[in-house]
Motif scaffolding. Structure first.
Motif, PDB file in Angstrom:
ATOM      1  N   PHE A 141       0.841  -1.198   0.000  1.00  0.00           N
ATOM      2  CA  PHE A 141       0.000   0.000   0.000  1.00  0.00           C
ATOM      3  C   PHE A 141       0.876   1.247   0.000  1.00  0.00           C
ATOM      4  O   PHE A 141       2.062   1.199   0.355  1.00  0.00           O
ATOM      5  N   ASN A 142       0.263   2.336  -0.375  1.00  0.00           N
ATOM      6  CA  ASN A 142       0.994   3.600  -0.417  1.00  0.00           C
ATOM      7  C   ASN A 142       1.151   4.215   0.962  1.00  0.00           C
ATOM      8  O   ASN A 142       1.946   5.147   1.149  1.00  0.00           O
ATOM      9  N   GLU A 143       0.408   3.744   1.924  1.00  0.00           N
ATOM     10  CA  GLU A 143       0.497   4.244   3.299  1.00  0.00           C
ATOM     11  C   GLU A 143       0.123   3.120   4.255  1.00  0.00           C
ATOM     12  O   GLU A 143      -0.432   2.094   3.839  1.00  0.00           O
ATOM     13  N   PRO A 144       0.441   3.258   5.511  1.00  0.00           N
ATOM     14  CA  PRO A 144       0.123   2.201   6.468  1.00  0.00           C
ATOM     15  C   PRO A 144      -1.382   1.953   6.532  1.00  0.00           C
ATOM     16  O   PRO A 144      -2.190   2.883   6.443  1.00  0.00           O
ATOM     17  N   VAL A 145      -1.712   0.680   6.683  1.00  0.00           N
ATOM     18  CA  VAL A 145      -3.115   0.294   6.807  1.00  0.00           C
ATOM     19  C   VAL A 145      -3.305  -0.462   8.118  1.00  0.00           C
ATOM     20  O   VAL A 145      -2.362  -1.000   8.721  1.00  0.00           O
ATOM     21  N   ASP A 146      -4.560  -0.481   8.539  1.00  0.00           N
ATOM     22  CA  ASP A 146      -4.937  -1.094   9.813  1.00  0.00           C
ATOM     23  C   ASP A 146      -5.365  -2.542   9.544  1.00  0.00           C
ATOM     24  O   ASP A 146      -6.437  -2.794   8.987  1.00  0.00           O
ATOM     25  N   VAL A 147      -4.536  -3.512   9.929  1.00  0.00           N
ATOM     26  CA  VAL A 147      -4.825  -4.916   9.606  1.00  0.00           C
ATOM     27  C   VAL A 147      -6.047  -5.441  10.343  1.00  0.00           C
ATOM     28  O   VAL A 147      -6.623  -6.459   9.943  1.00  0.00           O
ATOM     29  N   THR A 148      -6.472  -4.766  11.375  1.00  0.00           N
ATOM     30  CA  THR A 148      -7.682  -5.225  12.080  1.00  0.00           C
ATOM     31  C   THR A 148      -8.922  -5.025  11.229  1.00  0.00           C
ATOM     32  O   THR A 148      -9.974  -5.601  11.509  1.00  0.00           O
ATOM     33  N   THR A 149      -8.797  -4.213  10.179  1.00  0.00           N
ATOM     34  CA  THR A 149      -9.946  -3.974   9.293  1.00  0.00           C
ATOM     35  C   THR A 149      -9.883  -4.857   8.042  1.00  0.00           C
ATOM     36  O   THR A 149     -10.723  -4.714   7.145  1.00  0.00           O
ATOM     37  N   PHE A 150      -8.913  -5.747   7.997  1.00  0.00           N
ATOM     38  CA  PHE A 150      -8.711  -6.563   6.787  1.00  0.00           C
ATOM     39  C   PHE A 150      -9.882  -7.522   6.562  1.00  0.00           C
ATOM     40  O   PHE A 150     -10.300  -8.243   7.464  1.00  0.00           O
ATOM     41  N   ASP A 151     -10.386  -7.537   5.337  1.00  0.00           N
ATOM     42  CA  ASP A 151     -11.476  -8.429   4.923  1.00  0.00           C
ATOM     43  C   ASP A 151     -11.089  -9.021   3.566  1.00  0.00           C
ATOM     44  O   ASP A 151     -11.180  -8.353   2.529  1.00  0.00           O
ATOM     45  N   SER A 152     -10.669 -10.299   3.588  1.00  0.00           N
ATOM     46  CA  SER A 152     -10.158 -10.922   2.366  1.00  0.00           C
ATOM     47  C   SER A 152     -11.218 -11.059   1.280  1.00  0.00           C
ATOM     48  O   SER A 152     -10.884 -11.220   0.105  1.00  0.00           O
ATOM     49  N   THR A 153     -12.496 -11.000   1.645  1.00  0.00           N
ATOM     50  CA  THR A 153     -13.536 -11.113   0.610  1.00  0.00           C
ATOM     51  C   THR A 153     -13.558  -9.891  -0.295  1.00  0.00           C
ATOM     52  O   THR A 153     -14.316  -9.855  -1.273  1.00  0.00           O
ATOM     53  N   GLY A 154     -12.733  -8.891   0.018  1.00  0.00           N
ATOM     54  CA  GLY A 154     -12.614  -7.716  -0.841  1.00  0.00           C
ATOM     55  C   GLY A 154     -11.633  -7.924  -1.973  1.00  0.00           C
ATOM     56  O   GLY A 154     -11.311  -6.971  -2.683  1.00  0.00           O
ATOM     57  N   LEU A 155     -11.171  -9.169  -2.160  1.00  0.00           N
ATOM     58  CA  LEU A 155     -10.240  -9.477  -3.243  1.00  0.00           C
ATOM     59  C   LEU A 155     -10.905 -10.393  -4.259  1.00  0.00           C
ATOM     60  O   LEU A 155     -11.526 -11.391  -3.886  1.00  0.00           O
ATOM     61  N   VAL A 156     -10.780 -10.041  -5.521  1.00  0.00           N
ATOM     62  CA  VAL A 156     -11.322 -10.843  -6.618  1.00  0.00           C
ATOM     63  C   VAL A 156     -10.180 -11.160  -7.576  1.00  0.00           C
ATOM     64  O   VAL A 156      -9.532 -10.253  -8.103  1.00  0.00           O
ATOM     65  N   LEU A 157      -9.949 -12.465  -7.806  1.00  0.00           N
ATOM     66  CA  LEU A 157      -8.876 -12.914  -8.691  1.00  0.00           C
ATOM     67  C   LEU A 157      -9.438 -13.190 -10.081  1.00  0.00           C
ATOM     68  O   LEU A 157     -10.536 -13.733 -10.207  1.00  0.00           O
ATOM     69  N   GLN A 158      -8.676 -12.804 -11.116  1.00  0.00           N
ATOM     70  CA  GLN A 158      -9.126 -13.013 -12.479  1.00  0.00           C
ATOM     71  C   GLN A 158      -7.926 -13.097 -13.412  1.00  0.00           C
ATOM     72  O   GLN A 158      -6.821 -12.657 -13.057  1.00  0.00           O
ATOM     73  N   PRO A 159      -8.103 -13.687 -14.610  1.00  0.00           N
ATOM     74  CA  PRO A 159      -6.959 -13.909 -15.494  1.00  0.00           C
ATOM     75  C   PRO A 159      -6.616 -12.713 -16.390  1.00  0.00           C
ATOM     76  O   PRO A 159      -5.604 -12.739 -17.081  1.00  0.00           O
ATOM     77  N   GLN A 160      -7.460 -11.691 -16.390  1.00  0.00           N
ATOM     78  CA  GLN A 160      -7.232 -10.563 -17.287  1.00  0.00           C
ATOM     79  C   GLN A 160      -8.110  -9.400 -16.849  1.00  0.00           C
ATOM     80  O   GLN A 160      -8.976  -9.537 -15.978  1.00  0.00           O
ATOM     81  N   GLN A 161      -7.868  -8.255 -17.434  1.00  0.00           N
ATOM     82  CA  GLN A 161      -8.766  -7.131 -17.234  1.00  0.00           C
ATOM     83  C   GLN A 161     -10.038  -7.367 -18.039  1.00  0.00           C
ATOM     84  O   GLN A 161     -10.030  -8.073 -19.047  1.00  0.00           O
ATOM     85  N   SER A 162     -11.119  -6.792 -17.546  1.00  0.00           N
ATOM     86  CA  SER A 162     -12.430  -6.937 -18.212  1.00  0.00           C
ATOM     87  C   SER A 162     -12.797  -8.405 -18.389  1.00  0.00           C
ATOM     88  O   SER A 162     -13.250  -8.848 -19.451  1.00  0.00           O
ATOM     89  N   ALA A 163     -12.581  -9.186 -17.347  1.00  0.00           N
ATOM     90  CA  ALA A 163     -12.903 -10.616 -17.384  1.00  0.00           C
ATOM     91  C   ALA A 163     -14.407 -10.807 -17.250  1.00  0.00           C
ATOM     92  O   ALA A 163     -15.121  -9.961 -16.698  1.00  0.00           O
ATOM     93  N   ILE A 164     -14.893 -11.936 -17.761  1.00  0.00           N
ATOM     94  CA  ILE A 164     -16.307 -12.271 -17.577  1.00  0.00           C
ATOM     95  C   ILE A 164     -16.465 -12.937 -16.208  1.00  0.00           C
ATOM     96  O   ILE A 164     -15.491 -13.412 -15.599  1.00  0.00           O
ATOM     97  N   ALA A 165     -17.700 -13.003 -15.740  1.00  0.00           N
ATOM     98  CA  ALA A 165     -17.961 -13.458 -14.371  1.00  0.00           C
ATOM     99  C   ALA A 165     -17.432 -14.863 -14.109  1.00  0.00           C
ATOM    100  O   ALA A 165     -16.905 -15.155 -13.035  1.00  0.00           O
ATOM    101  N   SER A 166     -17.564 -15.747 -15.112  1.00  0.00           N
ATOM    102  CA  SER A 166     -17.147 -17.129 -14.902  1.00  0.00           C
ATOM    103  C   SER A 166     -15.639 -17.270 -14.753  1.00  0.00           C
ATOM    104  O   SER A 166     -15.145 -18.294 -14.277  1.00  0.00           O
ATOM    105  N   GLN A 167     -14.889 -16.251 -15.155  1.00  0.00           N
ATOM    106  CA  GLN A 167     -13.431 -16.294 -15.036  1.00  0.00           C
ATOM    107  C   GLN A 167     -12.945 -15.777 -13.684  1.00  0.00           C
ATOM    108  O   GLN A 167     -11.783 -15.962 -13.337  1.00  0.00           O
TER     109      GLN A 167
END
Length: 683
Positions: A141-167
Motif C-alpha cells: 500500500f501507499n500508506e500504512p493500513v490497519d490490519v484489524t480492518t482486513f477483509d479478504s472477501t474484498g479481493l477478486v482474482l481473475q486472469p485478465q482485465q475486463s474478465a467475464i464473471a465465470s473467469q
C-alpha cells in the motif's frame, strides 16, 4: 522563538509548518530536533523526525515536507497526531538559528498544534505478489493500513482485465498475520487456494494471467479511510507470481467396502487427469512380505463427472474389490493400509504426491466402512454331460462356509411340480473367488435324471438358494433365491454322454440277469434281445443272444433286472462250461440295448472284448422236476418231460416206476423199470 505550528496530513502530501518570531536560516534546520507528541507529559506517545526536509526559503515560516518514512511512522502511532487534542510539538535548543551575523539558536519549545488538517485520503494498493507455493497474496500500500480492518472477501482474482464473471474468483475467507504497515500478507484458506488451483489452466497459471480486483471493504488506513477500489476493467496485474512447487502429502484416506470406493484426502487440489490407479495399493499391515496381503489396483478411476479437487474418490473395479476380499485386505479397519507410487497423482502444477512405501510410511485407513451387502448369485450354468454346476457370484465368497445342500433345482420359476435338493454326494474344490464349481455327485446326478421334467432343457432348469449355502468374506450370507422366484439357468448343456454297463450279475437260480449302468437309463427302452451271453471274453465257444424278455424294473433306474426266457435258460444249461460261474459268464451288447434319459445310445460291448460278470454269480440249487411223460407201448418208448434241461447220462432207470393209479392202494398195479434205456435227448 517558535511561536506556533501547523500539521497537514491529507492528500498524502504531509507537511509541518513552523512559525517563528523572526527570520530563520532554513539550511540550519535539524529535523531531529523536532518531536511530535500526544501530550506534554512524560508518558506521551511521541515520534522524533528523522529525514524530513524543509522546502521553503529563509523567513519566519518554514515548511517541512515529511519524508515517506516519517509520515508512515507517524501514522502507525494511532494515539498521536490524529486530531488537535493529541498533536503537540517539542523543539530542542538549537534546532534552527536565525540569520544574524552571529546566529542565535532557537529556544526549547513545546506547543500544541494551532492548525490541524487530518488524513481524509483513501489508501491504495501499489502492487501485489502471489505465492501459490505458500498460498499467500502480498499487498503493498501507499500508506500504512490497519490490519484489524482486513477483509479478504474484498479481493477478486481473475486472469485478465475486463474478465467475464465465470473467469473471476472472489475469496471467501482468509486472514493475515501481518502487523499494521505498508504491506499485508493475505493467507488464503485451503478452500480458496484449492478453488484457484482448480482453475489453474486459466487462472493464475503465470504472471500474464494473474490480475486482481480490490473492493473498498478490503482494508482501511490508520484513520479509517477505506482502500481505493480497483475495478474489473482496470484490474491490477501481479508484480510477481510464484508457482506451486511443493509435493503434496496425503493427509488421510477412507475405504468403503460396501460402495467399493477409495477416497484420498490431500491438502490441496489434485489434477485428476494425472491419476494412475496402478500405482496405488492396499495391504493388510503397514508392512507385508511375500506379496500376499498386498494388492495394487489394476483399474478403476474417478467418476466421469468428477472435478479436480483435494478429495479424490476412486471407484474400485469389481476385479480389484474381489481380490481385496479374497486376500482379506481391508476386512477390518485394522488391516487396511495404503501404499502409493511416485507417479500416482499430481497437484494442479503437476507436482506429484509423495510416495507411501510398504514398511516405511504406509498409513492406516481413517474412515472405514465394512461390506454389509449380501453376495448374490448373478448367474449359473449347468452341464449334464460333465455333471458340473458353475455358480457366478457378485463378489468373492468364503468357500469354508459352503454348504451344497443349500442348492436345489426345480422345473419352473414358480409353482414348480418337480424339484431336487443336492446332497452331500455333491461337492466343490473351488477356492475363494467369485465362481464356485460344484461337482454334482453320482447320486445327485442320477436322481436328477430320474425326474424327467427337471433339468432336461434350459426351460425347465431353475435354481433356488438358501441363506445357509455360503457367505462372503465379511460373513454376509448369500441372498436367498426362493422357490417362488427361482433363477433360470444362463447356459444349459444337455447330457450327450452314452450310458455304459458298469457290471452285471447272473442268477441261474432265479433266472434273472441284473445289469448296472453308469447313469440313469429309461427302463422302457431296455431290449434284452440286444444282449449276448458268452463263456469267454473273446473267442467264445458258447454264446447265446437273449430273446426279448420281461423287464422286471420300470421307471428310470441305474440298475435293471431282466427275467430270462425259459427257453434261453434251458439252452444255457445244456453246457457245463457256460454260465455256471463268473469265470465263464460274459456279456456283449449293441448300442440299442437301452437308452438314457436324453436318448443317448448304450456304449457297445463287442463279443471280442466281452464284459466279465462281477463277483456275484448265483448258481442253480433247485432240482429239476418231471412235469409230464408220454408212453408208446407199440414203440416201447417212454418220454419224460422235465422242468429244465437235465443231464440224460445221469438217468437211473430203476428210479422210474409205472403204476395204474396216482396213489397205490387196493387193486392198484405198479412196476419198477429195469434193464437198459436209450436216451434220445437231454431236454
Amino acid at each position: 522563538v517558535l511561536q506556533s505550528f501547523r500539521l497537514y496530513l491529507d492528500h498524502n502530501n504531509d507537511s509541518l509548518t513552523l512559525y517563528f518570531d523572526e527570520t530563520v536560516l532554513v539550511s540550519s534546520l535539524d529535523v531531529t530536533s523536532i518531536t511530535l507528541a500526544s501530550n506534554l507529559s512524560a508518558n506521551a506517545i511521541s515520534y522524533t523526525l528523522r529525514n524530513s526536509v524543509a522546502i521553503t526559503n529563509d523567513g519566519t515560516e518554514v515548511v517541512v515536507q515529511l519524508s515517506f518514512a516519517d509520515r508512515n511512522a507517524l501514522k502507525l502511532l494511532q494515539g498521536l497526531a490524529t486530531n488537535v487534542n493529541n498533536t503537540f510539538l517539542l523543539m530542542t535548543l538549537g534546532g534552527i538559528v536565525d540569520v544574524a551575523l552571529v546566529p542565535n539558536p532557537v529556544q526549547p519549545t513545546s506547543l500544541q498544534v494551532s492548525s490541524y488538517i487530518g488524513d481524509k485520503t483513501s489508501p491504495w494498493v501499489t502492487q501485489y505478489l502471489v505465492n501459490l507455493n505458500e498460498g499467500t497474496l502480498t499487498l503493498n500500500f501507499n500508506e500504512p493500513v490497519d490490519v484489524t480492518t482486513f477483509d479478504s472477501t474484498g479481493l477478486v482474482l481473475q486472469p485478465q482485465q475486463s474478465a467475464i464473471a465465470s473467469q473471476m474468483y472472489q475469496l471467501t475467507g482468509g486472514h493475515t498475520n501481518s502487523t499494521n504497515g505498508l504491506s499485508v500478507i493475505a493467507i488464503l484458506t485451503v478452500d480458496d487456494l484449492n478453488a484457484v488451483k482448480q482453475r489453474i489452466d486459466t487462472l493464475y497459471t503465470t504472471q500474464a494471467y494473474a490480475y486482481l480486483q480490490v473492493l473498498t471493504r478490503l482494508i482501511k488506513d490508520m484513520v479509517g479511510n477505506s482502500v481505493v477500489s480497483i475495478g474489473n476493467a482496470t484490474a491490477m496485474q501481479a508484480a510477481v507470481l510464484v508457482n506451486d512447487t511443493t509435493h503434496s502429502i496425503l493427509t488421510t484416506f477412507d475405504v468403503n467396502m460396501t460402495a467399493g470406493t477409495l477416497t484420498l484426502h490431500f491438502p490441496e487440489t489434485m489434477r485428476l487427469s494425472t491419476l494412475d490407479v496402478r500405482q496405488i495399493g492396499l495391504q493388510i499391515d503397514t508392512q507385508t512380505v511375500g506379496g500376499y496381503g498386498q494388492h495394487n489396483l489394476t483399474g478403476g478411476g474417478v467418476s466421469g463427472q468428477a472435478v479436480d479437487y483435494r478429495d479424490v474418490v476412486i471407484y474400485l473395479t469389481r476385479e480389484d474389490l474381489n481380490e481385496l476380499k479374497r486376500q482379506r485386505i481391508c476386512r477390518h479397519s485394522t488391516d487396511c493400509y495404503l501404499i502409493m507410487g511416485a507417479g500416482a497423482i499430481a497437484d494442479m502444477e503437476r507436482n506429484y504426491a509423495l510416495t507411501l512405501v510398504n514398511g516405511l510410511n504406509s498409513p492406516v485407513v481413517s474412515v472405514y466402512t465394512a461390506d454389509v451387502t449380501a453376495p448374490v448369485v448373478w448367474s449359473y450354468t449347468l452341464d449334464m454331460s460333465t455333471d458340473e454346476l458353475v455358480l457366478s457370484f457378485s463378489e468373492t465368497i468364503d468357500m469354508a462356509t459352503f454348504d451344497v445342500t443349500g442348492l436345489a433345482l426345480q422345473d419352473s420359476g414358480a409353482n414348480s411340480t418337480t424339484s431336487y435338493r443336492l446332497t452331500s454326494s455333491s461337492s466343490s474344490s473351488s477356492v475363494d473367488g467369485v465362481q464356485v464349481l460344484v461337482h454334482i455327485g453320482w447320486t445327485d446326478s442320477n436322481a436328477i435324471k430320474a425326474l424327467p421334467p427337471l433339468a432336461t432343457l434350459s426351460t425347465n432348469t431353475f435354481l433356488t438358494v438358501s441363506s445357509s449355502t455360503i457367505k462372503d468374506t465379511f460373513g454376509n450370507a448369500v441372498a436367498v433365491i426362493s422357490s417362488s422366484s427361482a433363477q433360470n439357468v444362463l447356459s444349459y448343456t444337455p447330457d450327450t454322454v452314452q450310458p455304459a454297463i458298469t457290471g452285471f450279475c447272473f442268477n441261474m437260480e432265479a433266472g434273472v440277469i441284473t445289469i448296472s449302468f453308469s447313469e440313469t437309463v429309461n427302463a422302457s427302452t431296455f431290449d434284452l434281445s440286444q444282449f449276448t451271453l458268452l463263456n469267454n471274453a473273446s473267442g467264445a465257444s458258447r454264446q447265446l443272444t437273449f430273446v426279448a424278455a420281461v423287464n422286471s424294473t420300470a421307471g428310470y433306474p441305474t440298475v435293471i433286472a431282466a427275467v430270462i426266457a425259459h427257453d434261453d435258460l434251458n439252452q444255457i444249461k445244456r453246457f457245463r462250461d457256460f454260465a455256471t460261474a463268473a469265470s465263464n459268464t460274459y456279456l456283449s451288447v449293441t448300442t440299442t440295448g437301452v437308452f438314457d434319459m436324453k436318448h443317448n445310445a448304450l456304449t457297445v460291448i463287442s463279443s471280442g472284448s466281452a464284459l466279465g460278470e462281477s463277483n456275484c454269480h448265483v448258481v442253480e440249487t433247485s432240482p429239476p422236476r418231471v412235469i409230464g411223460f408220454d408212453l408208446d407201448m407199440d414203440r416201447e418208448l417212454l418220454t419224460l418231460l422235465f422242468s429244465e434241461t437235465v443231464d440224460a447220462s445221469t438217468l437211473a432207470i430203476g428210479g422210474v416206476t409205472l403204476q395204474s393209479d396216482r396213489a397205490l392202494g387196493g387193486s392198484s398195479q405198479s412196476h419198477r423199470l429195469t434193464g437198459t434205456v436209450s436216451v434220445t435227448d437231454n431236454v
